[in-house]
Write a protein that holds these residues in place. Structure first.
Motif, short mmCIF file in Angstrom:
data_model
loop_
_atom_site.label_atom_id
_atom_site.label_comp_id
_atom_site.label_asym_id
_atom_site.label_seq_id
_atom_site.Cartn_x
_atom_site.Cartn_y
_atom_site.Cartn_z
N PRO A 221 -11.40 103.55 116.97
CA PRO A 221 -11.74 102.11 117.35
C PRO A 221 -10.80 102.74 119.36
CG PRO A 221 -11.94 100.85 115.92
CD PRO A 221 -11.34 102.07 115.92
N ALA B 27 -12.17 105.96 120.63
CA ALA B 27 -13.89 105.74 121.50
C ALA B 27 -13.42 104.56 122.50
CB ALA B 27 -14.32 104.57 120.55
N GLN B 28 -12.27 103.91 122.72
CA GLN B 28 -12.33 102.93 124.05
C GLN B 28 -12.19 104.59 125.01
OE1 GLN B 28 -9.60 100.00 123.23
NE2 GLN B 28 -10.95 99.02 125.30
N GLY C 132 -14.25 107.23 126.36
CA GLY C 132 -16.18 106.51 126.63
C GLY C 132 -16.36 107.02 127.67
N TRP D 13 -19.29 109.03 115.78
CA TRP D 13 -18.28 107.76 116.12
C TRP D 13 -18.37 107.52 117.50
CZ3 TRP D 13 -16.95 102.85 115.12
CH2 TRP D 13 -15.87 102.98 115.44
N ARG E 246 -20.97 108.02 119.76
CA ARG E 246 -22.02 106.17 119.85
C ARG E 246 -20.94 105.80 120.54
NH1 ARG E 246 -23.26 104.04 113.92
NH2 ARG E 246 -23.44 102.02 115.36
N GLY E 247 -19.66 105.28 121.03
CA GLY E 247 -19.07 104.80 121.77
C GLY E 247 -18.81 105.70 123.38
#
Ligand SMILES: Cc1cc2nc3c(=O)[nH]c(=O)nc-3n(C[C@H](O)[C@H](O)[C@H](O)COP(=O)(O)OP(=O)(O)OC[C@H]3O[C@@H](n4cnc5c(N)ncnc54)[C@H](O)[C@@H]3O)c2cc1C
Length: 502
Positions: free
Chosen positions: A329, A332-333, A336, A355, A358-359
């Motif tokens: 996470p 992914a943040q 973006g 993954w 999708r982020g």
């Protein structure tokens, strides 16, 4: 009853039967508490198991927001009751309370013996941990810029331990071990310990051995140089693990395995890195960093493998800032709407690419073969298409370009230059066996030889009696979670046979 104000969606609160309450009464102490009284507080080192006879208790997060209330026949507690971690919620009495307090050690023995109670309590503890892990701001806060590799390393460390624990005290420039022990996560080992079975490595193989070793009466100690869960612990979703048709995250699988191992009284100690193994007569001796040593009648090496790095100049300057080996996470943040390359042709690369896409990242998957189907499962290739991941065959990175660790572009071996801000590397693995020197025989790639390859009788035995190997670290093993768990469990049978014969 007031609705929760913390944003946590609490799991259903199970209740104890009258006979279960009676059992707990026999083992604990009946107490009372008035409205407003605090039963335990964020940051406390420990607390008892509390079964409510009458009255009501609210559970609050560190900001004082209410998470849930428990009433008659309910019980308080979370996974940290078993693990001994610092408490990270507060329990405050909201209606005059009559309750039974049961000491942690007593509860552990009871859970071992009483299957139905164990089902109710452990499944509630796991569900509560999972609900709490979804809350922003609950637990440990790591303060530092995204651009600092020290910050990102600490983030990696905290994530690999699966926990979010309270702040309060400040640690300046701490080592992973200091953070761990200050938070009450790490078990403090004596300078010398003697055990039946020492398991080195707490990935699926090590945790499998911990559950079976401890449940079958061996004094079992598991150590790990980083955190609990190994490679599997970093996996977003393991789709092929038996019994989880919808898949299970590495975090959840690890959390469940650790709970199970602790229930049987296996001791799990992190972060302690093994630095040498000395063959002994009756007991083998493993030296750990920080001058600790463990003398064990049997040693299971379950140290797994580590990601391969890219053979390019100045890679280390980018690692932890814009080059990563796991996609979770926080990454992914970070990624973006950025151009991101995932490098590798295996399933781990495919999972990470999906993954990140999708982020909201613009993801390109770079791999060196002609056709991705040679190395990646079909279902993942379909997912790549579905989430718009661009796939480039015959693509190997020759150079990185950027400033101060911030990636701007890469040059491929055939000379093409591509703009990327982040790279995720999934290039296969090297065995974590450098600490063994020549104590046990290894193959040309450093993986440990076992069974007939090591002139041993049984498949998991190394060239030294009483030293076994299981999981990814073993030469010729299938690099899968379920296989690693199975080998860990099987190794325990071989340990019993070795101890009986010696
Ligand atoms: C991102 C990712 C996704 C994956 N997805 C899947 C999947 O979907 N399905 C599947 O079946 N498999 C999957 N795998 C593979 C699976 O995770 C591995 O096969 C499995 O974790 C191997 O378990 P292990 O216990 O042998 O070793 P590891 O999981 O590698 O654990 C070894 C442990 O030993 C510790 N260690 C190493 N050296 C030392 C030392 N000197 N002292 C102390 N401790 C040490 C490490 O810190 C580590 O915690 C995935 C792997 C990754 C990386």
């Amino acid at each position: 009853m007031a609705p929760p104000s913390s944003g946590v969606v609490p799991p259903p609160s199970p209740t104890l039967s009258a006979s279960q309450l009676a059992t707990l009464r026999g083992l604990g102490e009946e107490r009372t508490a008035g409205t407003g009284e605090v039963l335990y507080h964020v940051g406390d080192r420990d607390y008892p198991f509390i079964a409510i006879v009458d009255g009501e208790v609210a559970i609050l997060d560190s900001a004082g927001n209410e998470i849930v209330r428990h009433g008659p026949s309910g019980f308080l507690g979370e996974l940290n009751l078993l693990s001994g971690q610092t408490v990270f919620v507060t329990a405050i009495v909201t209606e005059p309370l009559r309750y039974v307090a049961v000491d942690r050690g007593v509860l552990r023995s009871l859970l071992y013996e009483d299957g139905p109670l164990s089902d109710v309590v452990l499944s509630a503890f796991i569900a509560r941990r999972e609900a709490l892990q979804r809350v922003q701001g609950l637990g440990l806060e790591i303060v530092g810029p995204h651009s600092s590799s020290a910050t990102m390393q600490m983030l990696d460390f905290a994530r690999s331990n699966l926990v979010r624990l309270p702040g309060g005290s400040e640690l300046q420039g701490p080592s992973a071990g200091q953070v761990s022990r200050a938070l009450g996560i790490g078990r403090e080992l004596a300078p010398r310990e003697e055990v039946d079975l020492l398991v080195v490595g707490a990935g699926p193989a090590g945790l499998g051995a911990a559950v079976y070793g401890a449940s079958e009466g061996l004094n079992t100690l598991v150590i790990d140089g980083t955190g609990l869960g190994g490679q599997a612990g970093t996996s977003r979703r393991i789709e092929n693990y038996l019994g989880f048709p919808a898949g299970i995250s590495g975090t959840e699988l690890t959390s469940r395995a650790v709970t199970q191992a602790r229930k049987f009284n296996a001791r799990l100690a992190t972060p302690y890195r093994a630095v040498s193994l000395e063959r002994g007569n009756g007991r083998h001796v493993v030296q750990l960093e920080d001058d600790h040593e463990i003398a064990a009648r049997a040693v299971l090496i379950a140290t797994g493998a580590q990601y391969r790095r890219l053979p390019v100049d100045e890679l280390d300057q980018y690692e932890g800032i814009s080059v990563f080996y796991a996609a979770g996470p926080p990454e992914a943040q970070l990624c973006g709407a950025e151009r991101v390359a995932v490098v590798g042709g295996g399933n781990s690369a495919g999972q990470a690419a999906v993954w990140l896409a999708r982020g909201g990242a613009l993801v390109t998957l770079l791999h060196r073969r002609t056709d991705l189907r040679e190395t990646m499962s079909d279902y993942l290739i379909r997912e790549l298409e579905r989430y718009g991941v661009a796939v480039r065959d015959h693509s190997e990175i020759a150079a990185l370009h950027g400033m101060d660790g911030h990636l701007e572009a890469v040059t491929l071996k055939h000379g093409e230059r591509l703009r990327f801000s982040f790279l995720f590397l999934f290039l296969g693995a090297l065995p974590c066996t450098e600490w063994l020197d020549d104590t046990v025989e290894r193959d040309e790639n450093g993986f440990i030889l076992t069974g007939s390859d090591a002139n041993a009788d049984k498949l998991l035995e190394t060239s030294v009696p009483g030293i076994l190997a299981a999981g990814d670290v073993r030469s010729g093993s299938t690099k899968r979670c379920a296989t690693a768990v199975g080998e860990g469990a099987w190794a325990v049978q071989l340990v019993h046979a070795h101890l009986a014969a010696s």
